[in-house]
Design an enzyme around this catalytic site. Structure first.
Site, PDB file in Angstrom:
ATOM      1  N   HIS A  82      -7.190  -3.905  -4.638  1.00 19.61           N
ATOM      2  CA  HIS A  82      -6.458  -2.846  -5.369  1.00 19.61           C
ATOM      3  C   HIS A  82      -5.752  -2.117  -6.758  1.00 19.61           C
ATOM      4  O   HIS A  82      -6.035  -0.974  -7.154  1.00 19.61           O
ATOM      5  CB  HIS A  82      -5.430  -1.791  -4.525  1.00 19.61           C
ATOM      6  CG  HIS A  82      -6.508  -1.613  -3.296  1.00 19.61           C
ATOM      7  ND1 HIS A  82      -6.914  -0.228  -2.399  1.00 19.61           N
ATOM      8  CD2 HIS A  82      -6.879  -1.962  -2.243  1.00 19.61           C
ATOM      9  CE1 HIS A  82      -7.742   0.011  -1.267  1.00 19.61           C
ATOM     10  NE2 HIS A  82      -7.543  -1.129  -1.113  1.00 19.61           N
ATOM     11  N   HIS A  85       0.885  -1.153   0.188  1.00 21.69           N
ATOM     12  CA  HIS A  85       0.294  -0.602   0.532  1.00 21.69           C
ATOM     13  C   HIS A  85       0.966   1.491   0.147  1.00 21.69           C
ATOM     14  O   HIS A  85       0.780   2.010   1.045  1.00 21.69           O
ATOM     15  CB  HIS A  85      -0.238   0.043   1.463  1.00 21.69           C
ATOM     16  CG  HIS A  85      -2.014  -0.958   0.816  1.00 21.69           C
ATOM     17  ND1 HIS A  85      -2.834  -0.343   0.142  1.00 21.69           N
ATOM     18  CD2 HIS A  85      -2.678  -1.947   1.651  1.00 21.69           C
ATOM     19  CE1 HIS A  85      -3.919  -1.773  -0.336  1.00 21.69           C
ATOM     20  NE2 HIS A  85      -4.207  -1.989   1.162  1.00 21.69           N
TER      21      HIS A  85
END
Length: 406
Positions: A191, A125
């Site tokens: 994602h 991330h």
């Protein structure tokens, strides 16, 4: 005559360095872990040491003359990899990288395979310093041929969003894959989907770092590359890795390879959706709709065990915090440390050595504290991305509060 896809401009020093966003974060802890032949926690073993195996001669790789490798080495400098400075990427260089990585990923099946020794990496991330700390544990990244080349690497996805260096992270792992395609495997996380990274930070980061048209083009090209990523990896024939979890549709490993690529919309294929989104739930029997996420399923220990027996695997690896489930038959791993500063979580990767012995290598929380600034929307994630395996009772509490966990 135009440049080939390998011709990347030699990177210049970034003269517009941003304020450094952290202190020295080189501490890595290790915790011995599991065995592939029936995973059990080891309590008496001495922690293993970083591998002393000498990597191959750089002349055999031709690395010193490979432009993309030089760019990867430039990215490895402490200013970017440790202190949080933003790298001054050239737009045309990124185009060449995206053309090359799309070509490589498009040739891989939805289920890729590799063998130990292997390092399995969870969500990053956009926390480039954690990716760098992890690689440093397995060998000095400043060497001409970094020591981590003695391992294979499987990344479970979620490279982008929320952190402030998503671009550094995704470009670096793409360069790893381009330069060492048989040693690095990049699975797709949820994602790595346009509807998600449009909202949770990646699109915003590209818009802030490039001219409007360039940022828009890069956003679409990165997401086009993501559609070619594999969805699962089989390690040593017995460890099945994915970002999400198991599925009612996962009746054989061959079913994974039937998933079409490129896969623009994972929700169009139930098995693909579950491999990217499904979650384990303690106290649950069977499968049921995942009301917390609003997509995919939750699954219980009973169907975990039956699915593993049907597939002939001994361990399943997925993201979702740093935990165990189903009598240690399923292991979750999350690599971004201090993801929420108020929780100061450790990050972790799983190392599987040549003999099949497994151990966690743990990244200590970042020092300094302070409120983390997320890129993009994050309120729902901030409330519900808790990093532990949910129980049926937890679900009732969270549904009362509402929200979606990404």
């Amino acid at each position: 005559m135009g440049k080939s896809t390998d011709d990347v401009t030699e990177p210049a020093t970034n003269n517009n360095k941003k304020k450094r966003s952290g202190s020295d974060q080189s501490d890595v802890e290790e915790n011995p872990g599991l065995y592939a032949s029936g995973p059990v926690m080891s309590t008496a073993s001495t922690p293993s040491k970083p591998s002393k195996k000498r990597p191959k001669d750089p002349k055999k790789y031709g690395l010193s003359t490979y432009p993309m490798y030089r760019l990867m080495k430039k990215l490895s400098e402490d200013a970017f990899a440790k202190h949080g400075d933003l790298f001054d990427f050239r737009y045309n260089d990124l185009l060449q990288i995206l053309i090359k990585i799309k070509s490589i990923l498009s040739k891989e099946p939805p289920l890729v395979r590799t063998s130990p020794p292997v390092v399995i990496v969870g969500d990053i991330h956009g926390q480039f310093s954690d990716l760098s700390r992890m690689l440093d544990y397995f060998g000095d990244r400043h060497q001409e041929v970094p020591g981590w080349l003695s391992k294979n690497f499987v990344f479970l996805g979620d490279y982008v969003d929320r952190g402030r260096q998503s671009l550094e992270v995704i470009v670096f792992v793409f360069l790893m894959k381009i330069t060492f395609p048989d040693k690095v495997f990049l699975l797709r996380g949820n994602h790595e989907c346009k509807p998600i990274n449009r909202v949770y930070g990646f699109q915003v980061e590209l818009a802030e770092r490039f001219e409007k048209e360039q940022g828009s083009n890069l956003f679409h090209m990165f997401n086009e590359a993501f559609t070619h990523m594999p969805l699962a990896c089989l390690v040593g024939g017995i460890i099945l890795c994915m970002h999400g979890g198991i599925s009612p549709r996962l009746t054989s490993l061959d079913e994974i390879n039937k998933i079409p690529k490129p896969l623009v919309d994972p929700n169009s294929n139930e098995l693909a959706c579950d491999l990217m989104w499904a979650d384990p739930m303690m106290g649950l029997k069977g499968f049921r709709a995942n009301a917390i996420r609003g997509v995919s399923v939750h699954f219980g220990e009973d169907v975990l065990h039956s699915t593993m027996a049907q597939l002939g695997v001994k361990l399943i690896m997925m993201m979702n915090g740093f935990n165990f489930f189903g009598n240690q038959k399923l292991v979750t791993v999350f690599t971004a440390a201090s993801y929420y500063p108020d929780r100061a979580n450790r990050g972790a990767v799983l190392h599987v050595d040549d003999s099949g012995r497994m151990g966690f290598h743990v990244l200590s929380p970042h020092s300094g504290g302070g409120e983390k600034v997320f890129t993009g929307e994050h309120e729902d994630a901030n409330r519900f991305d808790v990093g532990y395996i949910m129980s049926v009772a937890d679900e009732k509490v969270k549904m009362t509060g509402g929200g979606v966990r990404m």
